[in-house]
Design a protein around this motif. Structure first.
Motif, PDB file in Angstrom:
ATOM      1  N   ALA A  92       6.821   8.310 -13.978  1.00 43.07           N
ATOM      2  CA  ALA A  92       6.005   8.369 -12.762  1.00 43.07           C
ATOM      3  C   ALA A  92       6.637   9.314 -11.740  1.00 43.07           C
ATOM      4  N   ILE A  93       7.963   9.258 -11.621  1.00 43.66           N
ATOM      5  CA  ILE A  93       8.679  10.147 -10.710  1.00 43.66           C
ATOM      6  C   ILE A  93       8.627  11.585 -11.209  1.00 43.66           C
ATOM      7  N   SER A 142       3.106   7.416   3.156  1.00 41.83           N
ATOM      8  CA  SER A 142       2.974   6.278   2.243  1.00 41.83           C
ATOM      9  C   SER A 142       4.170   6.054   1.343  1.00 41.83           C
ATOM     10  N   GLU A 143       5.131   6.957   1.348  1.00 43.81           N
ATOM     11  CA  GLU A 143       6.303   6.784   0.496  1.00 43.81           C
ATOM     12  C   GLU A 143       7.462   6.139   1.251  1.00 43.81           C
ATOM     13  N   VAL A 144       7.351   6.015   2.553  1.00 45.22           N
ATOM     14  CA  VAL A 144       8.440   5.449   3.353  1.00 45.22           C
ATOM     15  C   VAL A 144       8.349   3.928   3.327  1.00 45.22           C
ATOM     16  N   VAL A 145       9.320   3.301   2.697  1.00 46.36           N
ATOM     17  CA  VAL A 145       9.411   1.843   2.721  1.00 46.36           C
ATOM     18  C   VAL A 145      10.107   1.396   4.011  1.00 46.36           C
ATOM     19  N   ALA A 171      10.114   6.490  -4.187  1.00 44.08           N
ATOM     20  CA  ALA A 171      10.664   7.126  -5.386  1.00 44.08           C
ATOM     21  C   ALA A 171      11.941   6.435  -5.819  1.00 44.08           C
ATOM     22  N   GLU A 172      12.779   6.044  -4.861  1.00 41.98           N
ATOM     23  CA  GLU A 172      13.988   5.325  -5.254  1.00 41.98           C
ATOM     24  C   GLU A 172      13.653   3.946  -5.786  1.00 41.98           C
ATOM     25  N   THR A 173      12.631   3.298  -5.246  1.00 40.00           N
ATOM     26  CA  THR A 173      12.233   1.996  -5.765  1.00 40.00           C
ATOM     27  C   THR A 173      11.883   2.100  -7.247  1.00 40.00           C
ATOM     28  N   ASP A 187       0.812  -1.212   0.000  1.00 39.01           N
ATOM     29  CA  ASP A 187       0.000   0.000   0.000  1.00 39.01           C
ATOM     30  C   ASP A 187       0.851   1.270   0.000  1.00 39.01           C
ATOM     31  N   PHE A 188       2.055   1.199  -0.580  1.00 38.71           N
ATOM     32  CA  PHE A 188       2.869   2.398  -0.733  1.00 38.71           C
ATOM     33  C   PHE A 188       2.362   3.217  -1.914  1.00 38.71           C
ATOM     34  N   SER A 189       2.590   4.506  -1.849  1.00 38.78           N
ATOM     35  CA  SER A 189       2.258   5.378  -2.976  1.00 38.78           C
ATOM     36  C   SER A 189       3.101   6.644  -2.889  1.00 38.78           C
TER      37      SER A 189
END
Length: 539
Positions: free
Chosen positions: A444-445, A262-265, A419-421, A243-245
């Motif tokens: 997308a980035i 939501s961007e923090v893995v 974003a790095e992913t 559920d990352f975005s």
């Protein structure tokens, strides 16, 4: 735990790995038997996280990953300019190089303790498996930083309980095999989420393994044919299966009031608790220009930060951004300082007015003369001998510090963000020839980074994508986030790009600088000395 001559052992409980979640208990006297208990085992797992704080968000970590690259050169102050300049002072006796080695081998021994003692611990087997998975992830992480930094290194996969004086340097291939095996084991048992925020998870392990495989693929003696494809698949799994975005705006990623978004893995946790925060995240100190002296209307305060002016962006960095459509220049740099010192206001200046503007372009002398505030334009930023005035990276600013002089910050450090992913996926897909899908991930980035209404203009086409573009995009998105030196080494571009873009490091950098020296005391402590544990070439 006994200290050993070769690899520093022991467990550290004096820092908290995750704020208010991985709660620490200060233990005044700990014996080896303690780690055979369920409580001791859990504490050992928590202790495995602690050494992350010696690296992420520290001057040591920034110096060895940001400094001396194409994106950052030296500022006015600091004792480690030789790291940027690649002079002979960059040698095997540098404390940062020694302490990284010792701290991470200490960390590895802690993870080995967890893994070795797990079979005899009374604990729910599923939970025990998760804890061992955490330890294997962390062991892989520590080895990954070490092998990228030093090349062939010693492999230790068992708890050290007594003095050791022998060691050897295993091949890079063997080290990567250990890292990959640990991460594959971790992925098999880690959950998608943990109840304790800050513990590693399955997507965090997939992200790290993707990065590891992307790196291994660039090393001929270690690479396997499917490394890049596996890296792409793992990165896409993180993007698509959880559920990352991406956040709607680039600037929101660094909002200190919303760090669990939501961007923090996965991130390393810091806290405002002065007792448990240790050295904290001190990144707010190093990227700031000198705004608090020699200017009308300004003085040092908490909001603007304490300027150590260690790292100055290169001209390459400031030229990366098309400011007509890319929000990341404004989202990355602090360019205006407002008047906050009533004792030194310029004529006609009021508190809250602009006192300093760091302009992104050259400004005419006539325009400068018409203003009552200081204008530092592009020509001055890159004038000979100027190391004090430059656009200041704002990602790590920390206005929540309790006082002006307080150095430990409370920001979490994002080790893996979505974003790095996307960028890992794009690079891996590009390398396997899937250019169309690689461009989709890049776009997308870039759409997220666009100034509203400029999304279509930010997209690139297939013919624009190459490794230089990927490196440029990583610089725009991840500036200062402790990736750059590793990125340039991985892509074989460190020497060329430093020569081209870093005016201070370029004249001195040599091919052997793609590795750091083995710490001299490691060689000295090893039975047989340099014959048993040879130094890296060039040092």
């Amino acid at each position: 735990m006994k200290k050993i001559l070769l690899l520093i052992g022991g467990l550290a409980f004096m820092s908290q790995a995750c704020k208010d979640i991985l709660d620490e208990q200060v233990v005044s006297s700990v014996t080896p038997e303690y780690y055979q208990t369920t409580t001791g085992f859990e504490d050992a797992v928590k202790a495995s996280y602690e050494p992350l704080r010696t690296w992420y968000g520290t001057q040591r970590g920034f110096t060895l990953t940001v400094f001396g690259t194409d994106t950052y050169t030296k500022g006015a102050d600091g004792d480690y300019k030789f790291v940027n300049d690649y002079t002979p002072n960059l040698n095997s006796q540098v404390d940062y190089i020694r302490d990284l080695w010792n701290d991470f081998y200490r960390a590895i021994n802690t993870t080995n303790t967890v893994i070795d003692r797990a079979p005899n611990i009374t604990l729910d087997e599923t939970l025990k498996g998760i804890r061992v998975g955490e330890a294997k992830f962390l062991r892989a992480h520590y080895y990954f930083v070490l092998v990228q930094t030093y090349g062939p290194i010693h492999i230790s996969l068992k708890e050290t309980t007594q003095v050791q004086t022998t060691a050897s340097r295993s091949s890079v291939k063997d080290v990567y095999d250990v890292i990959v095996a640990d991460l594959e084991s971790a992925i098999a048992v880690l959950p998608a989420k943990q109840n304790d925020y800050g513990r590693v998870t399955k997507p965090a392990a997939e992200h790290l393994l993707a990065k590891v495989l992307l790196t291994r693929a660039s090393i001929p003696e270690a690479a396997k044919p499917d490394d890049n494809q596996r890296a792409a698949d793992l990165a896409k799994s993180v993007i698509n299966n959880y559920d990352f975005s991406l956040l709607p705006t680039f600037a929101a990623v660094f909002d200190q009031g919303n760090q669990q978004h939501s961007e923090v893995v996965w991130s390393v946790q810091y806290t405002q608790d002065l007792i448990t925060n240790g050295g904290g995240n001190s990144g707010h100190l190093y990227f700031l220009m000198e705004y608090d002296a020699g200017h009308k209307g300004t003085m040092r305060d908490i909001a603007n930060g304490r300027p150590f002016k260690r790292f100055k962006p290169t001209q390459y960095t400031l030229d990366l951004f098309d400011r007509t459509k890319d929000s990341r220049y404004n989202g990355s740099f602090k360019q205006v300082f407002y008047a906050n010192n009533p004792a030194t206001l310029a004529p006609g200046m009021k508190l809250g007015d602009t006192a300093i503007w760091v302009a992104p372009t050259d400004i005419s002398a006539e325009y400068k003369a018409s203003k009552n505030y200081r204008i530092i334009d592009r020509a001055e930023v890159f004038s000979s001998g100027n190391y004090r005035y430059f656009p200041s990276l704002s990602k790590f600013l920390d206005p929540l510090r309790p006082s002006v002089q307080h150095e430990p910050g409370s920001r979490d450090f994002m080790v893996a963000r979505l974003a790095e992913t996307y960028l890992i996926a794009a690079e891996a897909l590009y390398k396997v020839g899937n250019i169309d899908e690689a461009v989709q991930h890049i776009n997308a980035i870039r759409r997220r980074a666009a100034i509203p209404g400029k999304e279509a203009e930010m997209e690139i086409t297939l013919d624009q994508l190459n490794m230089d573009f990927i490196l440029d995009e990583r610089a725009r998105e991840l500036l200062g986030e402790m990736d750059r030196w590793f990125d340039l080494v991985r892509t074989g571009t460190l020497v060329d790009r430093v020569k081209k873009y870093n005016p201070d490091g370029g004249p001195n950098i040599q091919p052997y600088h793609v590795l750091r020296p083995i710490p001299s005391d490691q060689i000295d402590r090893t039975e047989g000395g340099v014959a048993s544990f040879p130094q890296n070439t060039g040092y």
